[in-house]
Design a protein around this motif. Sequence first.
Motif, PDB file in Angstrom:
ATOM      1  N   PRO A  85       0.861  -1.209  -0.052  1.00  0.00           N
ATOM      2  CA  PRO A  85      -0.005   0.161  -0.134  1.00  0.00           C
ATOM      3  C   PRO A  85       0.860   1.273   0.102  1.00  0.00           C
ATOM      4  N   PRO A  86       0.418   2.419  -0.644  1.00  0.00           N
ATOM      5  CA  PRO A  86       1.209   3.452  -0.565  1.00  0.00           C
ATOM      6  C   PRO A  86       1.036   4.120   0.822  1.00  0.00           C
ATOM      7  N   PRO A  87       1.938   5.183   1.084  1.00  0.00           N
ATOM      8  CA  PRO A  87       1.880   5.878   2.313  1.00  0.00           C
ATOM      9  C   PRO A  87       0.638   6.563   2.275  1.00  0.00           C
ATOM     10  N   PRO A  88       0.074   7.069   3.608  1.00  0.00           N
ATOM     11  CA  PRO A  88      -1.086   7.483   3.795  1.00  0.00           C
ATOM     12  C   PRO A  88      -1.046   8.828   3.229  1.00  0.00           C
ATOM     13  N   ASP A  89       0.215   9.851   3.407  1.00  0.00           N
ATOM     14  CA  ASP A  89       0.229  10.984   3.034  1.00  0.00           C
ATOM     15  C   ASP A  89       0.075  11.132   1.584  1.00  0.00           C
ATOM     16  N   LEU A  90       0.601  10.002   0.708  1.00  0.00           N
ATOM     17  CA  LEU A  90       0.523   9.956  -0.692  1.00  0.00           C
ATOM     18  C   LEU A  90      -1.022   9.508  -1.126  1.00  0.00           C
ATOM     19  N   VAL A  91      -1.767   8.824  -0.308  1.00  0.00           N
ATOM     20  CA  VAL A  91      -2.974   8.556  -0.697  1.00  0.00           C
ATOM     21  C   VAL A  91      -3.790   9.682  -0.425  1.00  0.00           C
ATOM     22  N   ASN A  92      -3.739  10.432   0.687  1.00  0.00           N
ATOM     23  CA  ASN A  92      -4.842  11.706   0.920  1.00  0.00           C
ATOM     24  C   ASN A  92      -4.335  12.515  -0.266  1.00  0.00           C
ATOM     25  N   THR A  93      -2.994  12.883  -0.397  1.00  0.00           N
ATOM     26  CA  THR A  93      -2.957  13.943  -1.633  1.00  0.00           C
ATOM     27  C   THR A  93      -3.356  13.575  -3.084  1.00  0.00           C
ATOM     28  N   ALA A  94      -3.289  12.042  -3.253  1.00  0.00           N
ATOM     29  CA  ALA A  94      -3.756  11.699  -4.469  1.00  0.00           C
ATOM     30  C   ALA A  94      -5.301  11.981  -4.523  1.00  0.00           C
ATOM     31  N   ILE A  95      -6.127  11.524  -3.405  1.00  0.00           N
ATOM     32  CA  ILE A  95      -7.390  11.474  -3.612  1.00  0.00           C
ATOM     33  C   ILE A  95      -7.990  13.043  -3.584  1.00  0.00           C
ATOM     34  N   GLU A  96      -7.144  13.903  -2.907  1.00  0.00           N
ATOM     35  CA  GLU A  96      -7.434  15.397  -2.951  1.00  0.00           C
ATOM     36  C   GLU A  96      -7.374  15.905  -4.459  1.00  0.00           C
ATOM     37  N   ARG A  97      -6.317  15.494  -5.033  1.00  0.00           N
ATOM     38  CA  ARG A  97      -6.230  15.947  -6.336  1.00  0.00           C
ATOM     39  C   ARG A  97      -7.132  15.399  -7.234  1.00  0.00           C
ATOM     40  N   PHE A  98      -7.025  14.118  -7.260  1.00  0.00           N
ATOM     41  CA  PHE A  98      -8.197  13.450  -8.165  1.00  0.00           C
ATOM     42  C   PHE A  98      -9.571  13.909  -7.917  1.00  0.00           C
ATOM     43  N   LEU A  99      -9.960  14.340  -6.912  1.00  0.00           N
ATOM     44  CA  LEU A  99     -11.363  14.647  -6.604  1.00  0.00           C
ATOM     45  C   LEU A  99     -11.801  16.190  -7.058  1.00  0.00           C
ATOM     46  N   PHE A 107      -8.894   5.348 -10.856  1.00  0.00           N
ATOM     47  CA  PHE A 107      -7.969   6.215  -9.608  1.00  0.00           C
ATOM     48  C   PHE A 107      -6.971   5.301  -9.114  1.00  0.00           C
ATOM     49  N   LEU A 108      -7.480   3.724  -8.933  1.00  0.00           N
ATOM     50  CA  LEU A 108      -6.647   2.885  -8.180  1.00  0.00           C
ATOM     51  C   LEU A 108      -5.251   2.548  -9.067  1.00  0.00           C
ATOM     52  N   ASP A 109      -5.584   2.588 -10.391  1.00  0.00           N
ATOM     53  CA  ASP A 109      -4.418   2.572 -11.204  1.00  0.00           C
ATOM     54  C   ASP A 109      -3.346   3.695 -11.270  1.00  0.00           C
ATOM     55  N   TRP A 110      -4.193   4.732 -10.906  1.00  0.00           N
ATOM     56  CA  TRP A 110      -3.112   5.920 -11.122  1.00  0.00           C
ATOM     57  C   TRP A 110      -2.526   5.980  -9.742  1.00  0.00           C
ATOM     58  N   LEU A 111      -3.159   5.611  -8.767  1.00  0.00           N
ATOM     59  CA  LEU A 111      -2.544   5.471  -7.278  1.00  0.00           C
ATOM     60  C   LEU A 111      -1.313   4.492  -7.434  1.00  0.00           C
ATOM     61  N   LYS A 112      -1.386   3.356  -7.909  1.00  0.00           N
ATOM     62  CA  LYS A 112      -0.348   2.450  -8.118  1.00  0.00           C
ATOM     63  C   LYS A 112       0.660   2.932  -8.707  1.00  0.00           C
ATOM     64  N   ALA A 113       0.570   3.635  -9.686  1.00  0.00           N
ATOM     65  CA  ALA A 113       1.394   4.123 -10.660  1.00  0.00           C
ATOM     66  C   ALA A 113       2.232   5.337  -9.891  1.00  0.00           C
ATOM     67  N   ARG A 153      -1.324  10.956 -16.561  1.00  0.00           N
ATOM     68  CA  ARG A 153      -2.685  11.214 -17.114  1.00  0.00           C
ATOM     69  C   ARG A 153      -3.299  10.173 -17.875  1.00  0.00           C
ATOM     70  N   GLU A 154      -2.305   9.394 -18.703  1.00  0.00           N
ATOM     71  CA  GLU A 154      -2.852   8.424 -19.419  1.00  0.00           C
ATOM     72  C   GLU A 154      -3.757   7.313 -18.868  1.00  0.00           C
ATOM     73  N   LEU A 155      -3.741   7.240 -17.504  1.00  0.00           N
ATOM     74  CA  LEU A 155      -4.541   6.318 -16.826  1.00  0.00           C
ATOM     75  C   LEU A 155      -5.936   6.947 -16.400  1.00  0.00           C
ATOM     76  N   LEU A 156      -6.040   8.184 -16.558  1.00  0.00           N
ATOM     77  CA  LEU A 156      -7.396   8.826 -16.257  1.00  0.00           C
ATOM     78  C   LEU A 156      -8.180   9.527 -17.076  1.00  0.00           C
ATOM     79  N   PHE A 157      -7.538   9.634 -18.263  1.00  0.00           N
ATOM     80  CA  PHE A 157      -8.367  10.297 -19.363  1.00  0.00           C
ATOM     81  C   PHE A 157      -8.368   9.539 -20.779  1.00  0.00           C
TER      82      PHE A 157
END
Length: 326
Positions: free
Chosen positions: A249-263, A280-286, A309-313
């Motif tokens: 699993p990614p570190p919590p601070d990366l998860v929180n920042t990724a969620i914030e930017r994704f939303l 989103f899960l693929d993007w977080l894994k990358a 952004r290849e994973l999101l759009f």
Amino acid sequence: MLANQRLEFTGNPAHRPENPHKDSPRHPEPYVVSPELKKAVNLAIYLRRPLLLEGDAGCGKTRLASAVAYELGLPLYRWDVRSSTKAQDGLYEYDAILRLHDVQTQKVEQIQLAAEVETDEQEDEERVNRNPANPKHYRKFGALGKAFQLKNHPAVVLIDEIDKADLDFPNDLLTVLDDPWEFKIKETGETIRATHKPIVIITSNKEKGNLPAPFLRRCLYHYVDFPNNAKRLQEIVEKHYQICEEESPPPPDLVNTAIERFLTVWNEGGLFKKPGTSEFLDWLKALHTFEAKPYSATQLKKDKLLPYRELLFKLQQDWKKYAKAS
């Protein structure tokens, strides 16, 4: 599983029975189910009515069927609907051409045998087990047909993207998904009646507008909202990495920042096709594992250009919108 056992979906894959059906999904689904959706599923199970799910692409409509089948240990039969799909396709297919071919092949073999002509020693084992005199050897059951044949327990049947088919298709299904829950095979003279009514989950993206009113009256309906808040996305991430134990699993601070930017991207508008939870899960894994040195939360905050952004759009317009740093 007992035939008269009351089934209840809890959203917890740990409740899976010890001896699941061989056609039950083999891997748990990292699915976070809301209390409202859980109640809708259990109402559908109790009333044995189809559950119609609508919602944005990527909100989890299709994966729900796998989560239900896995937890309950039931077989899952999936029916992917296309523009040419007919209601009979989910019941059975009959291969009259194959039967005619076997008749002709049988005649040739008889002639060769009478003339003592050597034949290939490697016979087609599947053909040997078919008898042209028996029409049952030439019918193949579809998703609903398989579910109707089960004697000891129900199946979960996913009818995915029903709105892709002809407008008559949903109403044609009503003759099967209602009492007496049976269909006839005209080529064999059989009547197939469901011993246990299947748990039917239907998804729709409203590609061709609203579904017919008679069909909607027969179904339970639930709109699946996209998990558009940080808490729910956090739950999805936690569930995903609990089940996918081979992934770190990614570190919590990366998860929180990724969620914030994704939303932020998801909510600011202007996207022709919004990314879903799987993207989103693929993007977080990358972000966490693709590069030798993973992204940090600080780096993700500072980077003006959205990474990976290849994973999101998936559409040109959305790609170009985020191709330059703002």
